[in-house]
Design an enzyme around this catalytic site. Structure first.
Site, PDB file in Angstrom:
ATOM      1  N   LYS A 128       0.851  -1.194   0.000  1.00  0.00           N
ATOM      2  CA  LYS A 128       0.000   0.000   0.000  1.00  0.00           C
ATOM      3  C   LYS A 128       0.883   1.238   0.000  1.00  0.00           C
ATOM      4  CE  LYS A 128       0.872   1.657   4.249  1.00  0.00           C
ATOM      5  NZ  LYS A 128       1.508   2.947   4.475  1.00  0.00           N
ATOM      6  N   PRO A 146       9.849  -4.500  -0.108  1.00  0.00           N
ATOM      7  CA  PRO A 146      10.945  -4.286   0.849  1.00  0.00           C
ATOM      8  C   PRO A 146      10.425  -4.253   2.288  1.00  0.00           C
ATOM      9  CG  PRO A 146      10.965  -2.617  -0.884  1.00  0.00           C
ATOM     10  CD  PRO A 146       9.705  -3.394  -1.050  1.00  0.00           C
ATOM     11  N   LEU A 197       5.416   0.467   3.321  1.00  0.00           N
ATOM     12  CA  LEU A 197       4.528  -0.084   2.292  1.00  0.00           C
ATOM     13  C   LEU A 197       3.605  -1.183   2.824  1.00  0.00           C
ATOM     14  CD1 LEU A 197       7.216  -0.323  -0.555  1.00  0.00           C
ATOM     15  CD2 LEU A 197       5.482   1.467  -0.281  1.00  0.00           C
ATOM     16  N   GLY A 222       4.660  -6.271   5.878  1.00  0.00           N
ATOM     17  CA  GLY A 222       4.377  -7.222   6.956  1.00  0.00           C
ATOM     18  C   GLY A 222       2.891  -7.324   7.243  1.00  0.00           C
ATOM     19  N   ASP A 269      -2.658  -1.554  10.408  1.00  0.00           N
ATOM     20  CA  ASP A 269      -2.784  -1.587   8.943  1.00  0.00           C
ATOM     21  C   ASP A 269      -3.363  -2.896   8.413  1.00  0.00           C
ATOM     22  OD1 ASP A 269      -1.786   0.946   8.607  1.00  0.00           O
ATOM     23  OD2 ASP A 269       0.233   0.318   8.020  1.00  0.00           O
TER      24      ASP A 269
END
Length: 293
Positions: free
Chosen positions: A20, A103, A108, A111, A145
């Site tokens: 994301k 990465p 982003l 995890g 998230d």
């Protein structure tokens, strides 16, 4: 929804765990428990990790293509499997294979996406029939998230990130993501935010209006992340990447999450490809992707 994009073959599920980006990120305040209230617009992009979950008789095992990633309860995918068995009462085990492309510690949600993918994969693999709402409730216990990563698309996130409102879909847009070879601690950035004087905050309503009309240029030129100034002060390379993206023809660029990844939207695919190639000479983690609905 993430569970719409999985493949089941016998006792195996294959899922994509998408990255994301943040079109906006504002920190509204801090709660007594130390968590921060945020307001942010999040967007799924086509960069993904591949998650394979095999049904076994007992236990949880994880293997990855990155030697430095934990394969025990420190890995969010492991925690996701644990909490799934606990919440559903289902007996059994899983073998989880994670092929990382996103990465690590990049802003982003790599995890968080892995945790979300494991929950959705196990829901399908064990025929648990958990609803989207039930999956998101479990996901919230893994991280702020993770519910967003289950739902995906273009969404406004409020509270600590768990209150999600669907927004008009971002038009499919060519996006260049560049992650410099540095690690940023989200906790450290939040600590700095508490004492930082924030000069510019996102105009979230303006971006939502631009999403309603599908105006990519308006969206791109009004993207804003209050964490960017804090991270850039610690790591000036972030500002350098943003500047270069704009020079290379991006219609707008901003840091994602707490960084250090920076992305730019392009309305010209040729310029995007040339920019990708120029960054690829400098950095390992450079991705030319599209936004996803």
């Amino acid at each position: 929804m993430l569970s719409d994009d999985i493949v089941i073959t016998g006792n195996r599920v294959i899922a994509r765990s998408y990255a994301k980006i943040n079109l906006t990120l504002d920190v509204i305040g801090k709660r007594p428990n130390g968590y921060h209230d945020v307001e942010m617009i999040m967007q799924t992009v086509s960069l993904f990790d591949l998650i394979i979950v095999d049904k076994t008789y007992s236990g949880i095992t994880i293997s990855t293509n990155l030697k430095y990633l934990p394969t025990n309860e420190k890995n969010i995918a492991y925690k996701a499997a644990q909490i799934f068995f606990k919440k559903t009462g289902i007996q059994g085990g899983v073998r989880i294979i994670i092929h990382k492309n996103i990465p690590v510690a990049a802003g982003l949600a790599g995890g968080s996406g892995n945790g979300a993918a494991v929950l959705c994969a196990m829901n399908a693999l064990f025929n648990a029939e958990l609803s989207e709402h039930e999956l998101c409730s479990i996901a919230a216990e893994l991280g702020a998230d993770v519910p967003y990563c289950i739902m995906g698309g273009t969404r406004l996130a409020e509270g600590i990130g768990e209150i999600l409102t669907p927004l008009p879909s971002m038009p499919k847009t060519t996006t260049l993501i560049v992650k410099p070879p540095i690690n940023v601690s989200t906790a450290a950035i939040y600590e700095q935010i508490d004492n930082a004087s924030i000069e510019k905050r996102p105009d979230t309503k303006r971006i939502i209006k631009a999403l309603e009309t599908g105006n990519v240029t308006e969206i791109a030129q009004n993207m804003c992340n209050v964490m960017e100034a804090v991270t850039e002060k610690m790591h000036p390379v972030v500002g350098g990447i943003k500047k270069k993206l704009l020079i290379n023809g991006a219609v707008g660029a901003v840091m994602s999450g707490s960084g250090p990844s920076v992305f730019g939207f392009f309305d010209d695919d040729k310029k995007a490809k040339l920019s990708h190639d120029s960054f690829a000479h400098q950095y390992k983690d450079v991705f030319l992707v599209k936004t996803l609905n």
